[in-house]
Design a protein around this motif. Sequence first.
Motif, PDB file in Angstrom:
ATOM      1  N   ASN A 181      -6.602   0.181   1.642  1.00  0.00           N
ATOM      2  CA  ASN A 181      -6.003  -0.849   2.487  1.00  0.00           C
ATOM      3  C   ASN A 181      -5.267  -1.850   1.610  1.00  0.00           C
ATOM      4  OD1 ASN A 181      -7.151  -0.210   5.241  1.00  0.00           O
ATOM      5  ND2 ASN A 181      -9.034  -0.414   4.052  1.00  0.00           N
ATOM      6  N   THR A 196      -4.140  -5.456   0.251  1.00  0.00           N
ATOM      7  CA  THR A 196      -4.966  -6.638   0.068  1.00  0.00           C
ATOM      8  C   THR A 196      -4.610  -7.764   1.008  1.00  0.00           C
ATOM      9  OG1 THR A 196      -3.460  -7.561  -1.590  1.00  0.00           O
ATOM     10  CG2 THR A 196      -5.227  -6.104  -2.376  1.00  0.00           C
ATOM     11  N   ARG A 238       0.815  -1.214   0.000  1.00  0.00           N
ATOM     12  CA  ARG A 238       0.000   0.000   0.000  1.00  0.00           C
ATOM     13  C   ARG A 238       0.850   1.266   0.000  1.00  0.00           C
ATOM     14  NH1 ARG A 238      -3.803   1.281   5.108  1.00  0.00           N
ATOM     15  NH2 ARG A 238      -1.822   0.661   6.076  1.00  0.00           N
TER      16      ARG A 238
END
Length: 344
Positions: free
Chosen positions: A328, A330, A271
């Motif tokens: 977010n 994964t 991320r």
Amino acid sequence: MSLRTDLVTAVLGVWFGIGLMIDAWAHSNLDGELETFFTPWHAAFYSGFAAVSGWIIWQVWRNVRAGRQGLAAVPQGYLAGLVAVPAFAAFGFADMMWHTLLGIETTIDILFSPSHLGLVTSMLIIITTPLRSAWNAPDVGARPTLGRLLPALIGLAFATTLVSLFLSYGDALQWRAPRVVEAFSFLDNGGADRLATTIALTNIVLLAPVLLLVRRWRLPFGSVTLMYALAVLMPGAQTAFDNVPILLSVVAGGLAADLLILWLRPSAGRRFAFWAFAGLSSFATWSLYLGFASATGGGLPGIPEMWTGAPIVAGLIGLLLGALFLPNATGQGDLVDPPVDDRA
């Protein structure tokens, strides 16, 4: 579908897209000569539609002849494009009637015509067929080669040109270098406001398709450069390529984005790398934009706050867009597994 089939679909989509670019050039540069629907520019555009739609229908017909029935006859990723074919034809007829009864649009109204909006929406669905095909293709994998991903890149890049066309009133790529320098040199003529606004909007138009792909795949080197090189063709056509330095700056921004992908390795499972890529690639692209404009347009703009702050604002917008695309991680590691099969 095989790479060859998707590549043919993409190439015919290029014909379709270039036909629209020719028509856009005519509307931007031959205003006084457009008095009818039946023009060479429309012929180039609609012949491209006939070619790519005929190819899509042929793929379905081949499967029908092979014994498949119903949706089973539609290749994976081709259903939405197949549905968009008659929709485009209907909007094309509506456009002909609109021009016959109400005349030819020659200014900003062309971008708000209901028939034109229907055409561009259905066209976007058709030319992104190779992207949807590649999205679930088992031979693409999480780290595709540039050659395997080429049809998808072409389709999405030309879709980006459609969006930029219908947001032409906010397209920073149509500005010439001297005008960019002038706009950020004075605060009392409204030019700085307009340029800052167009940079923000164009930044989103260019970056969003890239973030979609980065979230799905580890893009091979050269992917973003290719996409940006294709994306500048529409504003180039609209300005008769009178602003080549600006267009080249965006291609250079694509190269910078490719280098950032090599360095940061952004993915749906990383991320913060994804966010960093979104922000830094935007900052790099618009720094190059202002750098090329200054180098070829008469020097640095007169207001330091504008030419130093505009790339930072673009980077912050990119960061925000990255957070929206991937709020977010994964939790699936460095790369995402292929999603569930979806024929549309």
